[in-house]
Design a protein around this motif. Structure first.
Motif, PDB file in Angstrom:
ATOM      1  N   TRP A 208      -4.166   3.078  14.656  1.00  0.00           N
ATOM      2  CA  TRP A 208      -3.401   2.005  14.029  1.00  0.00           C
ATOM      3  C   TRP A 208      -2.992   0.981  15.059  1.00  0.00           C
ATOM      4  O   TRP A 208      -2.669   1.313  16.190  1.00  0.00           O
ATOM      5  N   ARG A 209      -2.971  -0.222  14.603  1.00  0.00           N
ATOM      6  CA  ARG A 209      -2.465  -1.301  15.457  1.00  0.00           C
ATOM      7  C   ARG A 209      -1.217  -1.870  14.796  1.00  0.00           C
ATOM      8  O   ARG A 209      -1.212  -2.236  13.631  1.00  0.00           O
ATOM      9  N   LYS A 210      -0.211  -1.948  15.569  1.00  0.00           N
ATOM     10  CA  LYS A 210       1.037  -2.483  15.044  1.00  0.00           C
ATOM     11  C   LYS A 210       0.945  -4.000  14.998  1.00  0.00           C
ATOM     12  O   LYS A 210       0.593  -4.636  15.981  1.00  0.00           O
ATOM     13  N   TYR A 211       1.235  -4.549  13.859  1.00  0.00           N
ATOM     14  CA  TYR A 211       1.118  -6.002  13.768  1.00  0.00           C
ATOM     15  C   TYR A 211       2.419  -6.662  13.381  1.00  0.00           C
ATOM     16  O   TYR A 211       2.484  -7.888  13.240  1.00  0.00           O
ATOM     17  N   GLY A 212       3.440  -5.894  13.243  1.00  0.00           N
ATOM     18  CA  GLY A 212       4.699  -6.537  12.931  1.00  0.00           C
ATOM     19  C   GLY A 212       5.845  -5.551  12.860  1.00  0.00           C
ATOM     20  O   GLY A 212       5.637  -4.346  12.738  1.00  0.00           O
ATOM     21  N   GLN A 213       6.980  -6.084  12.973  1.00  0.00           N
ATOM     22  CA  GLN A 213       8.183  -5.274  12.822  1.00  0.00           C
ATOM     23  C   GLN A 213       9.283  -6.145  12.264  1.00  0.00           C
ATOM     24  O   GLN A 213       9.463  -7.285  12.672  1.00  0.00           O
ATOM     25  N   LYS A 214       9.976  -5.625  11.313  1.00  0.00           N
ATOM     26  CA  LYS A 214      11.031  -6.396  10.676  1.00  0.00           C
ATOM     27  C   LYS A 214      12.275  -5.559  10.539  1.00  0.00           C
ATOM     28  O   LYS A 214      12.236  -4.367  10.309  1.00  0.00           O
ATOM     29  N   ALA A 215      13.369  -6.228  10.672  1.00  0.00           N
ATOM     30  CA  ALA A 215      14.632  -5.562  10.377  1.00  0.00           C
ATOM     31  C   ALA A 215      14.747  -5.380   8.874  1.00  0.00           C
ATOM     32  O   ALA A 215      14.354  -6.242   8.090  1.00  0.00           O
ATOM     33  N   VAL A 216      15.227  -4.268   8.488  1.00  0.00           N
ATOM     34  CA  VAL A 216      15.389  -3.963   7.072  1.00  0.00           C
ATOM     35  C   VAL A 216      16.833  -4.190   6.685  1.00  0.00           C
ATOM     36  O   VAL A 216      17.752  -3.754   7.377  1.00  0.00           O
ATOM     37  N   LYS A 217      16.980  -4.866   5.611  1.00  0.00           N
ATOM     38  CA  LYS A 217      18.332  -5.166   5.171  1.00  0.00           C
ATOM     39  C   LYS A 217      19.098  -3.874   4.882  1.00  0.00           C
ATOM     40  O   LYS A 217      18.568  -2.933   4.314  1.00  0.00           O
ATOM     41  N   ASN A 218      20.320  -3.873   5.274  1.00  0.00           N
ATOM     42  CA  ASN A 218      21.199  -2.730   5.050  1.00  0.00           C
ATOM     43  C   ASN A 218      20.736  -1.479   5.783  1.00  0.00           C
ATOM     44  O   ASN A 218      21.126  -0.386   5.424  1.00  0.00           O
ATOM     45  N   SER A 219      19.915  -1.677   6.735  1.00  0.00           N
ATOM     46  CA  SER A 219      19.478  -0.525   7.502  1.00  0.00           C
ATOM     47  C   SER A 219      19.456  -0.886   8.979  1.00  0.00           C
ATOM     48  O   SER A 219      18.995  -1.962   9.349  1.00  0.00           O
ATOM     49  N   PRO A 220      19.956  -0.036   9.800  1.00  0.00           N
ATOM     50  CA  PRO A 220      19.925  -0.317  11.243  1.00  0.00           C
ATOM     51  C   PRO A 220      18.558  -0.090  11.835  1.00  0.00           C
ATOM     52  O   PRO A 220      18.317  -0.422  12.986  1.00  0.00           O
ATOM     53  N   TYR A 221      17.658   0.464  11.042  1.00  0.00           N
ATOM     54  CA  TYR A 221      16.341   0.792  11.574  1.00  0.00           C
ATOM     55  C   TYR A 221      15.317  -0.237  11.122  1.00  0.00           C
ATOM     56  O   TYR A 221      15.269  -0.594   9.958  1.00  0.00           O
ATOM     57  N   PRO A 222      14.510  -0.671  12.046  1.00  0.00           N
ATOM     58  CA  PRO A 222      13.489  -1.662  11.691  1.00  0.00           C
ATOM     59  C   PRO A 222      12.329  -1.004  10.955  1.00  0.00           C
ATOM     60  O   PRO A 222      12.143   0.224  11.004  1.00  0.00           O
ATOM     61  N   ARG A 223      11.548  -1.810  10.308  1.00  0.00           N
ATOM     62  CA  ARG A 223      10.333  -1.343   9.654  1.00  0.00           C
ATOM     63  C   ARG A 223       9.145  -1.857  10.445  1.00  0.00           C
ATOM     64  O   ARG A 223       9.069  -3.038  10.775  1.00  0.00           O
ATOM     65  N   SER A 224       8.261  -0.986  10.752  1.00  0.00           N
ATOM     66  CA  SER A 224       7.077  -1.365  11.523  1.00  0.00           C
ATOM     67  C   SER A 224       5.866  -1.429  10.611  1.00  0.00           C
ATOM     68  O   SER A 224       5.727  -0.633   9.686  1.00  0.00           O
ATOM     69  N   TYR A 225       4.980  -2.349  10.911  1.00  0.00           N
ATOM     70  CA  TYR A 225       3.782  -2.546  10.113  1.00  0.00           C
ATOM     71  C   TYR A 225       2.559  -2.238  10.963  1.00  0.00           C
ATOM     72  O   TYR A 225       2.404  -2.754  12.067  1.00  0.00           O
ATOM     73  N   TYR A 226       1.708  -1.405  10.434  1.00  0.00           N
ATOM     74  CA  TYR A 226       0.509  -1.009  11.151  1.00  0.00           C
ATOM     75  C   TYR A 226      -0.717  -1.283  10.281  1.00  0.00           C
ATOM     76  O   TYR A 226      -0.654  -1.232   9.065  1.00  0.00           O
ATOM     77  N   ARG A 227      -1.796  -1.547  10.958  1.00  0.00           N
ATOM     78  CA  ARG A 227      -3.073  -1.737  10.290  1.00  0.00           C
ATOM     79  C   ARG A 227      -4.096  -0.836  10.962  1.00  0.00           C
ATOM     80  O   ARG A 227      -4.087  -0.658  12.175  1.00  0.00           O
ATOM     81  N   CYS A 228      -4.976  -0.290  10.160  1.00  0.00           N
ATOM     82  CA  CYS A 228      -6.039   0.545  10.715  1.00  0.00           C
ATOM     83  C   CYS A 228      -6.931  -0.325  11.604  1.00  0.00           C
ATOM     84  O   CYS A 228      -7.333  -1.417  11.204  1.00  0.00           O
ATOM     85  N   THR A 229      -7.227   0.176  12.783  1.00  0.00           N
ATOM     86  CA  THR A 229      -7.974  -0.639  13.741  1.00  0.00           C
ATOM     87  C   THR A 229      -9.468  -0.643  13.458  1.00  0.00           C
ATOM     88  O   THR A 229     -10.194  -1.445  14.038  1.00  0.00           O
ATOM     89  N   THR A 230      -9.902   0.213  12.576  1.00  0.00           N
ATOM     90  CA  THR A 230     -11.330   0.244  12.279  1.00  0.00           C
ATOM     91  C   THR A 230     -11.738  -1.031  11.547  1.00  0.00           C
ATOM     92  O   THR A 230     -11.106  -1.414  10.567  1.00  0.00           O
ATOM     93  N   PRO A 231     -12.787  -1.666  12.014  1.00  0.00           N
ATOM     94  CA  PRO A 231     -13.237  -2.892  11.349  1.00  0.00           C
ATOM     95  C   PRO A 231     -13.569  -2.636   9.887  1.00  0.00           C
ATOM     96  O   PRO A 231     -14.067  -1.575   9.527  1.00  0.00           O
ATOM     97  N   LYS A 232     -13.282  -3.609   9.076  1.00  0.00           N
ATOM     98  CA  LYS A 232     -13.568  -3.538   7.650  1.00  0.00           C
ATOM     99  C   LYS A 232     -12.684  -2.544   6.916  1.00  0.00           C
ATOM    100  O   LYS A 232     -12.879  -2.311   5.743  1.00  0.00           O
ATOM    101  N   CYS A 233     -11.788  -1.933   7.600  1.00  0.00           N
ATOM    102  CA  CYS A 233     -10.868  -1.009   6.929  1.00  0.00           C
ATOM    103  C   CYS A 233      -9.503  -1.676   6.869  1.00  0.00           C
ATOM    104  O   CYS A 233      -8.867  -1.909   7.879  1.00  0.00           O
ATOM    105  N   GLY A 234      -9.104  -1.974   5.676  1.00  0.00           N
ATOM    106  CA  GLY A 234      -7.874  -2.744   5.533  1.00  0.00           C
ATOM    107  C   GLY A 234      -6.644  -1.917   5.249  1.00  0.00           C
ATOM    108  O   GLY A 234      -5.655  -2.422   4.724  1.00  0.00           O
TER     109      GLY A 234
END
Length: 351
Positions: A208-234
């Motif tokens: 997985w490749r991390k492509y973003g991170q956002k703070a989550v409302k009402n939560s002290p913990y951020p949310r991380s966004y990952y995408r599969c690194t394999t080409p053509k796999c979304g």
DNA sequence: CGCGTTTGACCTGCGC
DNA sequence: GCGCAGGTCAAACGCG
């Protein structure tokens, strides 16, 4: 980085039992579960490796399954990745799994979800009704049109100290981006896991490749966004920590892998790994399915004092005459209480 | 150098 | 229409 690793600990409380909730109205929702106490329950409720060998048994689940049995089977077949399972079990930081929640989303689910674990929480209402959609705005491997590069402009602007020009050029560039208004943003079915873990990003056999991170409302913990690194796999996944129970990691998978797990291939387990495309991590499969496939690995999943969080009640040392497993309904209620605890805003008061 | 993460800005959808 | 929050992009950066 984000979460200070399970430090919050505390709130764990009584997290026994498992979820096997399934709901359908116009949509699908599945909540399977897994933890050390429920392993036997899975065995009780379903014959191993039967057609829906991966189904969560009990309750009204079975009658709800037919419309989705293929999907579920597909998902769970994908779980059968022994290498991933083994590696997961080797990870000392993962205490045990709590549940998996297969959900489908339409555009409604993309935002405005419940505070905190939006992905999972928003779909935990038994009566929720969400249409099952299998399309995505990004299509099969198709990425949305990229925005124009900004670096060159930035460099020039920085060199010349022309901030306004930079801003204008950037915005003008963005305005050129074709907007597909007609195509409503659609999501692929999502699968959310609640996992007891000290680490946010659990090893699941895919890269997985991390492509973003956002703070989550009402939560002290951020949310991380990952995408599969394999080409053509979304396939994407979101990882966030439950603010109600910091020891719980909510991992939401979206999309289906178009390839085998690299880990399974490396481990020579491809022959065991069903070729069905799926997004789910192999180690997060319902335990009975795992056991049906790899009884040897199943043994590793039984309660082990070293695998419990401090907040977890100590495992019952088997007495000479071990007590019979609690009735299934008891699991149901304790699980529901947990879900209420985790997602109070989305869980009705009484099941 | 390649790959993955970080991070701020921007896009998008929804509720009011 | 506006504001908010989730989701995504991509340059900058770090690491092996």
């Amino acid at each position: 980085m984000s979460s200070g690793g399970g430090g919050g600990g505390g709130g764990g409380g009584d997290h026994h039992g498992f979820y096997n909730h399934l709901a359908r109205g116009d949509g699908a929702e599945y909540v399977f579960g897994s933890n050390s106490d429920m392993l036997e329950s899975f065995f009780f409720n379903q014959p191993p490796a039967s057609g829906g060998g991966s189904r969560a048994g009990g309750g009204g689940a079975d009658e709800l399954m037919p419309p989705y049995s293929s999907s579920i089977t597909d998902y769970l077949q994908g779980f059968l990745d022994p290498s991933g399972l083994a590696r997961h079990l080797d990870a000392p930081t993962v205490k045990h799994e709590l549940s998996l929640d297969v959900m489908s989303h339409d555009s409604q689910g993309t935002s405005g979800g419940a505070a905190g674990g939006e992905g999972a929480a928003a779909q935990l209402t038994p009566n929720s009704s969400v249409s099952l959609s299998s399309s995505d705005r990004e299509g099969e491997g198709g990425q949305p049109p990229r925005r124009c590069k900004k670096k060159a402009e930035d460099d020039v602007a920085a060199a010349e100290g022309e901030e306004k020009d930079q801003e204008n050029s950037t915005k003008a560039c963005r305005n050129n981006k074709p907007k597909k208004k007609a195509e409503k943003r659609q999501r692929q079915p999502r699968v959310a896991f609640l996992t007891k873990s000290e680490v946010d990003h659990l090893e699941d056999g895919y890269r997985w490749r991390k492509y973003g991170q956002k703070a989550v409302k009402n939560s002290p913990y951020p949310r991380s966004y990952y995408r599969c690194t394999t080409p053509k796999c979304g396939v994407k996944k979101r990882v966030e920590r439950s603010y109600q129970d910091p020891s719980t990691v909510i991992t939401t998978y979206e999309g289906q892998h178009t390839h085998h797990s690299p880990a399974s291939l490396r481990a020579g387990g491809a022959h065991l790994f069903m070729p069905t495309a799926h997004p789910l991590p192999p180690h997060l499969m319902p335990s009975s399915a795992a056991a049906a496939f790899r009884p040897d690995l199943m043994a590793m999943m039984h309660p082990n004092p070293s695998m419990f969080l401090p907040s977890m009640p100590p495992p019952q040392i088997p007495a000479p005459s071990p007590p019979p497993p609690p009735p299934l309904q008891q699991h149901h209620f304790s699980d529901y209480a947990l879900l209420q605890d985790l997602f109070p805003s989305t869980m009705p008061n009484n099941p």
